[in-house]
Design an enzyme around this catalytic site. Structure first.
Site, PDB file in Angstrom:
ATOM      1  N   ASP A 139      22.665  10.422 -37.398  1.00  0.00           N
ATOM      2  CA  ASP A 139      21.975  11.574 -37.525  1.00  0.00           C
ATOM      3  C   ASP A 139      22.270  12.545 -37.133  1.00  0.00           C
ATOM      4  OD1 ASP A 139      19.521  13.318 -38.504  1.00  0.00           O
ATOM      5  OD2 ASP A 139      18.536  12.243 -36.823  1.00  0.00           O
ATOM      6  N   SER A 184      14.141  18.839 -32.770  1.00  0.00           N
ATOM      7  CA  SER A 184      14.720  18.521 -34.499  1.00  0.00           C
ATOM      8  C   SER A 184      16.145  19.114 -34.326  1.00  0.00           C
ATOM      9  CB  SER A 184      14.502  17.490 -34.927  1.00  0.00           C
ATOM     10  OG  SER A 184      14.117  16.617 -34.677  1.00  0.00           O
ATOM     11  N   HIS A 222      18.503  14.347 -40.355  1.00  0.00           N
ATOM     12  CA  HIS A 222      16.230  14.378 -40.600  1.00  0.00           C
ATOM     13  C   HIS A 222      15.602  15.322 -41.193  1.00  0.00           C
ATOM     14  CE1 HIS A 222      15.566  14.421 -36.254  1.00  0.00           C
ATOM     15  NE2 HIS A 222      14.576  14.995 -36.503  1.00  0.00           N
TER      16      HIS A 222
END
Length: 268
Positions: free
Chosen positions: A127, A223, A82
């Site tokens: 992911d 992230s 992402h």
């Protein structure tokens, strides 16, 4: 209905597009600070790298950082899908050895290729991504081994793990300039599933961990960064669960061992 959120710095246009398309995955519980975390350095974690937009990579503030990653080979970085799915690979840069994002030290590399898991979904399933750099990082930036299917020990409940990143510090959305880490414990899959009422937590592709005392966990901007246990990369920062009194906010991480073969193919 809200579910969870990306923990990168989202582009406004991309966010609006998700909302318009009915795919927004914003949380009922907002991302918080790494409460109970501590300062560390890239000397301690030489494989911890930042992802940047190349045109901002050596600029202020904070070197253009928007996500984290893990150096697993001199020319390969593992991160979250992402983080990079909406970016052209050639627009990306990676910096190693820059503990303080306000400085110009460390080593920069351009990204030439981004492999994104072909079944990555907007609810953050699968992911994982692997970036290829234009030149090897210097030997002093030691790559971190990747967990494989044989590495079951690091995923046992109660295992101590550590997450690293340059994400938000507190409820006031203050950004970290210095690399930080938080010490966590791996939680049982059933606990993570209980705290995921929409069924987004899948133990085949996820692992979750938290700090039961201080409530430490990753935050927005972390992230793609590493969750490390047993000297290996076991997780990739992905999203947050909504905790409760018994279980302070757990972070959800892509279970690296589940993708070790696919990652290995990208490392050749």
């Amino acid at each position: 209905m809200t579910r969870h959120r990306y923990t990168r710095w989202p582009a406004l246009a991309g966010l609006l597009a998700l909302i318009a398309g009915g795919l927004a995955v914003l949380p009922a519980h907002p991302a918080q600070a790494v409460v109970g975390g501590h300062r560390t350095s890239t000397a301690v974690a030489p494989w911890a790298v930042t992802l940047n937009l190349w045109r901002q990579t050596d600029g202020y503030p904070r070197s253009g950082q928007f996500c984290g990653g893990t150096l697993v080979r001199p020319t390969k970085v593992v991160t979250a899908a992402h983080c990079v799915v909406d970016e052209a690979a050639t627009d990306l840069g990676v910096v190693a050895g820059r503990t303080d994002l306000r400085r110009h030290d460390g080593r920069m590399r351009k990204v030439t290729k981004a492999w994104i898991h072909p079944r990555f979904g907007r609810h953050l399933e699968n992911d994982v991504a692997v970036l290829t750099l234009d030149k090897p990082m210097p030997a002093r930036y030691t790559p971190l081994p990747v967990a494989t299917a044989a590495d079951t020990g690091p995923y046992r409940p109660g295992t101590r793990a550590r997450v690293h990143g340059w994400g938000l510090l507190d409820y006031e959305d203050r950004q970290a300039n210095l690399l930080r880490a938080a010490d966590l414990r791996v939680l049982p899959d059933r606990t993570c599933q209980r705290l995921s009422p929409w069924g987004d937590f899948d133990p085949k592709m996820h692992v979750c961990a938290n700090d039961p005392v201080a409530g430490a966990h990753h935050a927005e901007g972390d992230s793609g960064g590493p969750l490390v246990a047993g000297g290996k990369l076991i997780g990739i920062v992905s999203w947050l669960l909504q905790g409760d009194t018994a279980t302070p906010t757990p972070g959800v991480y892509t279970r690296v061992s589940a993708y070790s073969r696919e990652i290995a193919r990208q490392l050749r």
